[in-house]
Design a protein around this motif. Structure first.
Motif, PDB file in Angstrom:
ATOM      1  N   THR A  70       7.676  44.654  18.548  1.00 46.08           N
ATOM      2  CA  THR A  70       7.698  44.455  17.106  1.00 46.08           C
ATOM      3  C   THR A  70       6.505  43.649  16.625  1.00 46.08           C
ATOM      4  O   THR A  70       6.012  43.866  15.509  1.00 46.08           O
ATOM      5  CB  THR A  70       9.006  43.738  16.695  1.00 46.08           C
ATOM      6  N   MET A  71       6.022  42.722  17.444  1.00 40.11           N
ATOM      7  CA  MET A  71       4.900  41.874  17.051  1.00 40.11           C
ATOM      8  C   MET A  71       3.539  42.495  17.360  1.00 40.11           C
ATOM      9  O   MET A  71       2.523  42.099  16.799  1.00 40.11           O
ATOM     10  CB  MET A  71       5.008  40.523  17.759  1.00 40.11           C
ATOM     11  N   ALA A  72       3.512  43.491  18.240  1.00 39.69           N
ATOM     12  CA  ALA A  72       2.249  44.117  18.642  1.00 39.69           C
ATOM     13  C   ALA A  72       1.434  44.661  17.469  1.00 39.69           C
ATOM     14  O   ALA A  72       0.196  44.619  17.514  1.00 39.69           O
ATOM     15  CB  ALA A  72       2.512  45.226  19.656  1.00 39.69           C
ATOM     16  N   PRO A  73       2.057  45.209  16.389  1.00 39.64           N
ATOM     17  CA  PRO A  73       1.257  45.722  15.276  1.00 39.64           C
ATOM     18  C   PRO A  73       0.309  44.697  14.655  1.00 39.64           C
ATOM     19  O   PRO A  73      -0.707  45.092  14.061  1.00 39.64           O
ATOM     20  CB  PRO A  73       2.325  46.168  14.269  1.00 39.64           C
ATOM     21  N   ILE A  74       0.609  43.410  14.766  1.00 39.79           N
ATOM     22  CA  ILE A  74      -0.337  42.403  14.260  1.00 39.79           C
ATOM     23  C   ILE A  74      -1.656  42.520  15.006  1.00 39.79           C
ATOM     24  O   ILE A  74      -2.738  42.555  14.407  1.00 39.79           O
ATOM     25  CB  ILE A  74       0.241  40.980  14.425  1.00 39.79           C
ATOM     26  N   ILE A  75      -1.566  42.586  16.333  1.00 40.40           N
ATOM     27  CA  ILE A  75      -2.764  42.708  17.163  1.00 40.40           C
ATOM     28  C   ILE A  75      -3.469  44.028  16.878  1.00 40.40           C
ATOM     29  O   ILE A  75      -4.702  44.080  16.773  1.00 40.40           O
ATOM     30  CB  ILE A  75      -2.392  42.608  18.654  1.00 40.40           C
ATOM     31  N   MET A  76      -2.703  45.097  16.746  1.00 40.37           N
ATOM     32  CA  MET A  76      -3.284  46.412  16.519  1.00 40.37           C
ATOM     33  C   MET A  76      -3.956  46.494  15.155  1.00 40.37           C
ATOM     34  O   MET A  76      -4.987  47.161  14.998  1.00 40.37           O
ATOM     35  CB  MET A  76      -2.202  47.484  16.646  1.00 40.37           C
ATOM     36  N   GLY A  77      -3.391  45.798  14.181  1.00 35.59           N
ATOM     37  CA  GLY A  77      -4.017  45.770  12.869  1.00 35.59           C
ATOM     38  C   GLY A  77      -5.374  45.092  12.902  1.00 35.59           C
ATOM     39  O   GLY A  77      -6.350  45.584  12.319  1.00 35.59           O
ATOM     40  N   VAL A  78      -5.453  43.955  13.604  1.00 35.32           N
ATOM     41  CA  VAL A  78      -6.731  43.256  13.753  1.00 35.32           C
ATOM     42  C   VAL A  78      -7.709  44.133  14.520  1.00 35.32           C
ATOM     43  O   VAL A  78      -8.896  44.228  14.170  1.00 35.32           O
ATOM     44  CB  VAL A  78      -6.528  41.916  14.492  1.00 35.32           C
ATOM     45  N   ASP A  79      -7.211  44.778  15.576  1.00 35.55           N
ATOM     46  CA  ASP A  79      -8.029  45.680  16.386  1.00 35.55           C
ATOM     47  C   ASP A  79      -8.648  46.779  15.511  1.00 35.55           C
ATOM     48  O   ASP A  79      -9.853  47.049  15.580  1.00 35.55           O
ATOM     49  CB  ASP A  79      -7.156  46.292  17.481  1.00 35.55           C
ATOM     50  N   CYS A  80      -7.833  47.419  14.689  1.00 36.17           N
ATOM     51  CA  CYS A  80      -8.321  48.486  13.817  1.00 36.17           C
ATOM     52  C   CYS A  80      -9.368  47.972  12.829  1.00 36.17           C
ATOM     53  O   CYS A  80     -10.384  48.640  12.571  1.00 36.17           O
ATOM     54  CB  CYS A  80      -7.159  49.115  13.046  1.00 36.17           C
ATOM     55  N   ALA A  81      -9.123  46.789  12.277  1.00 32.59           N
ATOM     56  CA  ALA A  81     -10.062  46.218  11.309  1.00 32.59           C
ATOM     57  C   ALA A  81     -11.411  45.940  11.961  1.00 32.59           C
ATOM     58  O   ALA A  81     -12.467  46.217  11.388  1.00 32.59           O
ATOM     59  CB  ALA A  81      -9.479  44.928  10.728  1.00 32.59           C
ATOM     60  N   LEU A  82     -11.380  45.385  13.172  1.00 34.09           N
ATOM     61  CA  LEU A  82     -12.615  45.090  13.886  1.00 34.09           C
ATOM     62  C   LEU A  82     -13.391  46.371  14.193  1.00 34.09           C
ATOM     63  O   LEU A  82     -14.617  46.416  14.047  1.00 34.09           O
ATOM     64  CB  LEU A  82     -12.303  44.339  15.180  1.00 34.09           C
ATOM     65  N   GLN A  83     -12.678  47.412  14.599  1.00 29.37           N
ATOM     66  CA  GLN A  83     -13.354  48.674  14.899  1.00 29.37           C
ATOM     67  C   GLN A  83     -13.930  49.312  13.637  1.00 29.37           C
ATOM     68  O   GLN A  83     -15.021  49.890  13.665  1.00 29.37           O
ATOM     69  CB  GLN A  83     -12.400  49.642  15.586  1.00 29.37           C
ATOM     70  N   ASP A  84     -13.217  49.207  12.525  1.00 29.40           N
ATOM     71  CA  ASP A  84     -13.725  49.765  11.271  1.00 29.40           C
ATOM     72  C   ASP A  84     -14.985  49.045  10.798  1.00 29.40           C
ATOM     73  O   ASP A  84     -15.879  49.666  10.215  1.00 29.40           O
ATOM     74  CB  ASP A  84     -12.653  49.664  10.175  1.00 29.40           C
ATOM     75  N   GLN A  85     -15.055  47.752  11.079  1.00 29.04           N
ATOM     76  CA  GLN A  85     -16.169  46.960  10.573  1.00 29.04           C
ATOM     77  C   GLN A  85     -17.382  46.963  11.515  1.00 29.04           C
ATOM     78  O   GLN A  85     -18.512  47.072  11.057  1.00 29.04           O
ATOM     79  CB  GLN A  85     -15.715  45.508  10.341  1.00 29.04           C
ATOM     80  N   THR A  86     -17.136  46.825  12.813  1.00 32.76           N
ATOM     81  CA  THR A  86     -18.264  46.668  13.746  1.00 32.76           C
ATOM     82  C   THR A  86     -18.281  47.676  14.885  1.00 32.76           C
ATOM     83  O   THR A  86     -19.191  47.649  15.715  1.00 32.76           O
ATOM     84  CB  THR A  86     -18.259  45.243  14.357  1.00 32.76           C
ATOM     85  N   GLY A  87     -17.280  48.548  14.970  1.00 35.37           N
ATOM     86  CA  GLY A  87     -17.270  49.567  16.017  1.00 35.37           C
ATOM     87  C   GLY A  87     -17.169  48.984  17.414  1.00 35.37           C
ATOM     88  O   GLY A  87     -16.475  48.000  17.647  1.00 35.37           O
ATOM     89  N   ALA A  88     -17.915  49.572  18.345  1.00 38.53           N
ATOM     90  CA  ALA A  88     -17.851  49.168  19.744  1.00 38.53           C
ATOM     91  C   ALA A  88     -18.434  47.787  19.990  1.00 38.53           C
ATOM     92  O   ALA A  88     -18.212  47.194  21.051  1.00 38.53           O
ATOM     93  CB  ALA A  88     -18.576  50.190  20.623  1.00 38.53           C
ATOM     94  N   GLU A  89     -19.173  47.249  19.028  1.00 36.17           N
ATOM     95  CA  GLU A  89     -19.739  45.908  19.177  1.00 36.17           C
ATOM     96  C   GLU A  89     -18.645  44.850  19.284  1.00 36.17           C
ATOM     97  O   GLU A  89     -18.871  43.753  19.779  1.00 36.17           O
ATOM     98  CB  GLU A  89     -20.662  45.583  17.999  1.00 36.17           C
ATOM     99  N   ALA A  90     -17.460  45.186  18.789  1.00 34.71           N
ATOM    100  CA  ALA A  90     -16.344  44.231  18.812  1.00 34.71           C
ATOM    101  C   ALA A  90     -15.506  44.346  20.074  1.00 34.71           C
ATOM    102  O   ALA A  90     -14.451  43.713  20.160  1.00 34.71           O
ATOM    103  CB  ALA A  90     -15.454  44.452  17.596  1.00 34.71           C
ATOM    104  N   ALA A  91     -15.938  45.119  21.070  1.00 34.48           N
ATOM    105  CA  ALA A  91     -15.125  45.363  22.267  1.00 34.48           C
ATOM    106  C   ALA A  91     -14.727  44.067  22.971  1.00 34.48           C
ATOM    107  O   ALA A  91     -13.568  43.880  23.346  1.00 34.48           O
ATOM    108  CB  ALA A  91     -15.872  46.280  23.236  1.00 34.48           C
ATOM    109  N   ASP A  92     -15.694  43.162  23.173  1.00 37.16           N
ATOM    110  CA  ASP A  92     -15.385  41.894  23.856  1.00 37.16           C
ATOM    111  C   ASP A  92     -14.434  41.039  23.026  1.00 37.16           C
ATOM    112  O   ASP A  92     -13.529  40.393  23.568  1.00 37.16           O
ATOM    113  CB  ASP A  92     -16.676  41.113  24.135  1.00 37.16           C
TER     114      ASP A  92
END
Length: 265
Positions: A70-92
């Motif tokens: 139930t709490m995992a979507p918080i992490i996934m939301g941040v993950d999606c935002a980072l990918q939308d903004q910086t792409g693969a540069e945000a991998a680390d």
């Protein structure tokens, strides 16, 4: 990034529903929820135009992951935002945030969405079912709908705050990554004494004097035996031709030998 409903893109909404229905698919002892997390994030990975970027993100999303569903979507939301903004540069940064956030969120989520509902709703529903009331079933359906509502809002919150982190902090991502790494290591270290069960069994006796190896170890460092087991596993994972399955089997063999030789209790 398209102006989608609630600020979410088509791909990010797909990520949420993939996790909601199939987040637990592919659960295994090596990466636990890692495969389900990767499957959920696949629409975001495919969104990247560069093939190398897709490979980098795929490897990042396939890493070990385990937290409350139930709490995992918080992490996934941040993950999606980072990918939308910086792409693969945000991998680390994504890898560090996943490691640092999954532990604390698991503790909160397990309490709010597992222990408390199972105890309170389960007790009430069980009593109602014994009385022949169909409302016992309705209670769990209501809780399921409430859980879905919370998950959707958690995802939106993570996406919104994640985008805010990138836009406002920008160049300070390296500091965030370092802090998240430290938090992740701290969380993993705190899990060692509670998850790994190992105690020294040897006792030295001379006349009426008896000295326990475990008591001496506790004076040197509490939970020394579990720590040694973890360091041994970590060292073995760094050897050639070794993987998590082989290390697990080796630990079973070593555990049996250590127990029979009275090294560990």
């Amino acid at each position: 990034m398209s102006n989608a409903k609630n600020g979410l893109t088509k791909e990010s909404r797909s990520v949420f529903w993939r996790w909601y229905f199939l987040g637990g698919a592919g659960w295994n002892y090596e990466k636990m929820q890692g495969l389900g997390y990767y499957f959920s994030m696949l629409p975001m990975i495919k969104k990247q135009k560069d093939e190398e970027a897709r490979k980098t993100l795929a490897k990042t999303e396939l890493q070990f992951f385990n937290t409350n569903n139930t709490m995992a979507p918080i992490i996934m939301g941040v993950d999606c935002a980072l990918q939308d903004q910086t792409g693969a540069e945000a991998a680390d940064t994504i890898a560090a945030l996943k490691t640092g956030m999954m532990g604390p969120l698991a503790g909160i989520g397990d309490t709010l969405f597992h222990v408390i509902p199972s105890t309170i709703i389960g007790s009430i529903a069980s009593y109602m079912a014994l009385e022949g009331s169909p409302l016992a079933l309705v209670l769990w359906i209501f809780f399921g709908l409430l859980r879905m509502f919370c998950m959707k809002n958690f995802f939106s919150l993570g996406y919104r705050e994640g985008a805010k982190i990138v836009s406002e902090i920008g160049n300070r991502l390296k500091k965030i990554t370092k802090a998240a790494n430290i938090l992740g290591i701290t969380v993993i270290g705190a899990l060692i004494p509670s998850v790994v069960n190992a105690r020294f069994a040897y006792e030295f006796s001379w006349g009426e004097v008896s000295i326990s190896a475990q008591e001496l170890a506790d004076k040197i460092m509490p939970s020394l035996a579990p720590t040694l087991v973890v360091f041994f596993a970590y060292w073995m994972l760094g050897r050639k031709k070794m993987n998590s399955t082989r290390v697990t089997l080796l630990l079973v063999v070593v555990g049996i030998l250590a127990y029979n030789l009275k090294v560990f209790a």
